[in-house]
Scaffold this motif. Structure first.
Motif: not given
Length: 744
Positions: A324-336
């Protein structure tokens, strides 16, 4: 192309040996003793997080066998003969890196040793095990060969941890001759209690005023309990010959042992679960009960196995929190954003923190009511018992809220008590079922107390962050073992060909045995941090004085209910006195020769037992108040919140990977051009206003001959200039705010 670049970048080592400031003039990096630079890239910009002030920092990026070092422009050089700091402010150890992502013009890709990139990276984003996100931006003038070689070199240097890579990393970082000599000459902090000798435990007994206890060396060779420490604090009435017979009655021999004495007279103990398949003889039972009661007339067993989170639950919650905190730029997924808080609660990490704080608060309130023996019971006594015991002492003992006091607490309840740091950290990636960040759960709980009562702590948040970061770096003897016995065996089992030289062992010629580097303890902070940062670990605080401890045996008649040796159970916030809580007792307190099956304690407690406990608690003296009372935290949201400086210290995903806003020229130059443009417009409007004047208008202009200062202007022209002045001031103010906003 990829494999060739990796080999070329890794094998072309710049032979810059470190030891003086002259080398920095050539390499640009203050190298450590024996450290060699593998690759470097110039004209690199590092993204600064909010704590560091934000923005971008220009400098040079270096990769060695040990670390990824970023040196800002005009960075400070080591002063004189001062000892080197292993990790600079902008450095990261290679083993702390969990994932590397190369960001190109239109896409991002995670790089590994087998990756072959088809684009030149513009940025490198590093996801670290300590929850940091580091972003390095390459300038357009950075040579493309340096960018590619740095990317491939870093991809090969950081790898999924395995026994071979950990050992090679340790030897590469600390195994060279100069570094081993430096580490062997360092000395321990003499003002800290290490709890490794008899004198250390006796000093703790004296500090807390605990009487009726002694330090036993029955486990000196770890024959009784391999996972326990050498010296165990037990009641004076129990002899060592009698004590030896009690180890078999507990899991892994972890018998009831003293941890801490509350000033009100209560004692805190820890123990593992009973071995119910062992036959209990009368002499063994007498010794067991002496250990449990410890000179007190009442005993409360706090069972942690059923109420505290399991290892699997802690690991799952922490994994979800990281995602949740780090996210993932390579997958372009993030929590709204609107779902972030609900996603945080769904991780259940904060629920586990609340559970630890609540249980510790219950035990702290019970201890302050005086003259009880509180025993924390856990099936293995190596995880949650350390969390609760440590939190109780932080809540109740001001000494444990100082820097050295807290370090001694961690040594006592975690390091020498046998918390399996190596298994829970899973540095070798071969103990997945045992992996769980229990110690990080403890540090998070301590931070919650610090956040609610900052004036009661000498510790600072930066100290807790440094301690949290250290758990992800496998270079400390503190974390690379599961118990005190393993730490001792590391230094004892060395090849016979090694000979001591000034406290340092070096291999002779022809040795086929690799020599392990002398790993330092985590408390040697000066080896890792600069004096300026160490000063931020503590702040002056008035530590309140604890009241004088009450000796054992001073119990008034009103505190008892006439039944000596009563045992109670604290479970789910309530008390009970279930039968067969101790496997050798029946409901009336008698001794049973056989070994009955243990009954569940989820039934309604007998009314007479509850009444006796109520009379016990109502008869004690009034609990201390003010600074001498326990720090009881608030447990509802948002009082228990996310540790932002730890879990969110990396740049947010929406802002971390954007290029800095381009500015044509410096802000002052832009402002000067705008001012010149306004002056030209002002002169143009002034000439137009003069042409509009009527010829017969009486224009009276009075100028001083000395400086030509305008003393009087016509009314129409005066109004025009006033309007221009107001427009100019408003435009300049708007321009200034825009420039300042762009600069920040």
């Amino acid at each position: 192309m990829g494999s060739f670049a990796v080999a070329n970048g890794w094998d072309r080592i710049l032979n810059y040996r470190t030891l003086n400031n002259r080398d920095k003039d050539v390499v640009g990096l203050d190298c450590l003793p024996g450290e060699r630079v593998v690759q470097r890239a110039v004209l690199v910009r590092k993204k600064l997080c909010a704590v560091e002030g934000g923005g971008w920092l220009d400098g040079t990026l270096f990769c060695t066998y040990f670390r990824l070092a970023f040196v800002p422009q005009g960075g400070q050089t080591r002063r004189g003969n001062a000892d080197p700091v292993l990790l600079g402010e902008h450095d990261v150890a290679l083993t702390s890196i969990e994932k590397v992502v190369a960001v190109g013009p239109s896409r991002a890709k995670q790089v590994t040793p087998s990756t072959s990139l088809r684009f030149t990276p513009e940025q490198l984003v590093l996801y670290c095990r300590d929850m940091r996100v580091l972003c390095f931006l390459f300038d357009r003038l950075t040579p493309e060969t340096q960018v590619m070689q740095m990317t491939y070199t870093l991809a090969r240097a950081y790898q999924p941890l395995s026994p071979a890579t950990v050992c090679s990393f340790q030897n590469a970082a600390l195994g060279n001759t100069e570094m081993k000599q430096l580490l062997s000459n360092r000395r321990r902090d003499p003002d800290m209690n290490w709890f490794e000798g008899v004198a250390d435990w006796e000093a703790e007994l004296e500090r807390t005023g605990a009487t009726g206890w002694r330090v036993s060396s029955v486990n000196d060779r770890f024959e009784m309990a391999p996972s326990l420490h050498r010296y165990i604090v037990v009641p004076q009435k129990v002899l060592d010959t009698e004590l030896k017979r009690t180890f078999a009655h507990f899991h892994e021999g972890r018998i009831p042992r003293w941890c801490w004495r509350h000033p009100a007279g209560s004692d805190l103990l820890r123990m593992a679960g009973f071995q119910n398949n062992i036959y209990h003889e009368k002499d063994d039972i007498r010794n067991l009960e002496t250990l449990l009661f410890g000179g007190q007339r009442r005993c409360v067993v706090v069972e942690l196995g059923e109420e505290m989170p399991s290892l699997g639950e802690v690991q799952l919650a922490h994994t979800r929190l990281r995602a949740l905190c780090l996210g993932d730029i390579s997958s372009s997924l993030s929590v709204p954003d609107e779902k972030w808080l609900s996603s945080l609660e769904a991780t259940r990490w904060l629920d586990h923190v609340r559970c630890c704080l609540q249980k510790a608060a219950e035990v702290a309130c019970l201890l302050r009511d005086g003259h009880l023996s509180i025993i924390l019971q856990e099936p293995e006594d190596r995880d949650m018992a350390g969390v609760v015991s440590g939190l109780v002492q932080v809540m109740c003992d001001p000494h444990c809220r100082t820097r050295r006091g807290f370090q001694g607490l961690v040594q006592k309840e975690w390091v020498v008590a046998g918390h399996p740091f190596l298994s829970r950290g899973n540095y070798y990636q071969n103990r997945d079922r045992e992996e769980a960040p229990v110690f990080l759960l403890f540090l998070d709980s301590v931070w919650q107390l610090w956040a609610q009562f900052p004036s009661y702590f000498q510790l600072t948040e930066e100290y807790l962050l440094a301690l949290q970061d250290s758990t992800h770096l496998p270079l400390y003897s503190t974390y690379l073992h599961d118990c005190q016995r393993e730490r001792g065996r590391r230094s004892q089992h060395l090849p016979q060909s090694y000979t001591p030289i000034n406290g340092w062992r070096e291999g002779l010629a022809g040795d086929s045995y690799p020599m392990d580097p002398p790993l330092p303890p985590v408390w040697d902070w000066a080896l890792w941090y600069s004096p300026e940062r160490l000063d931020r670990f503590t702040h002056p605080v008035a530590i309140p004085t604890l009241p004088l401890p009450i000796p054992n045996g001073n119990i008034s008649a009103s505190q008892g209910d006439g039944v000596p040796g009563c045992v109670f159970l604290l479970s789910r916030g309530g008390f009970s006195s279930p039968s067969l809580l101790l496997p050798w007792r029946d409901g009336g307190g008698g001794v049973m020769g056989g070994v009955p099956a243990r009954r569940s304690h989820r039934h309604t407690p007998p009314p007479e037992s509850s009444t006796g406990l109520e009379r016990l608690l109502t008869g004690v003296s009034t609990p201390p108040s003010g600074p001498q009372g326990p720090l009881l935290p608030l447990l509802f949201s948002p009082c228990v919140g996310i540790w932002r400086a730890c879990y969110l210290r990396g740049p947010l995903q929406a802002q971390a990977f954007s290029h800095p806003a381009p500015v044509s020229g410096r802000p002052l130059e832009v402002l000067a051009r705008e001012v010149d443009k306004l002056r030209a417009q002002l002169a143009s409007v002034g000439s137009i206003s003069r042409e509009l004047e009527s010829p017969d208008q009486d224009v009276s202009l009075h100028r001083e001959d000395s400086n030509g200062t305008l003393l009087h202007v016509p009314e129409s022209q005066s109004s025009v200039f006033a309007l221009l002045d107001s427009l100019q001031n408003s435009h300049l103010a708007e321009l200034e705010s825009t420039i300042l906003f762009s600069a920040t």
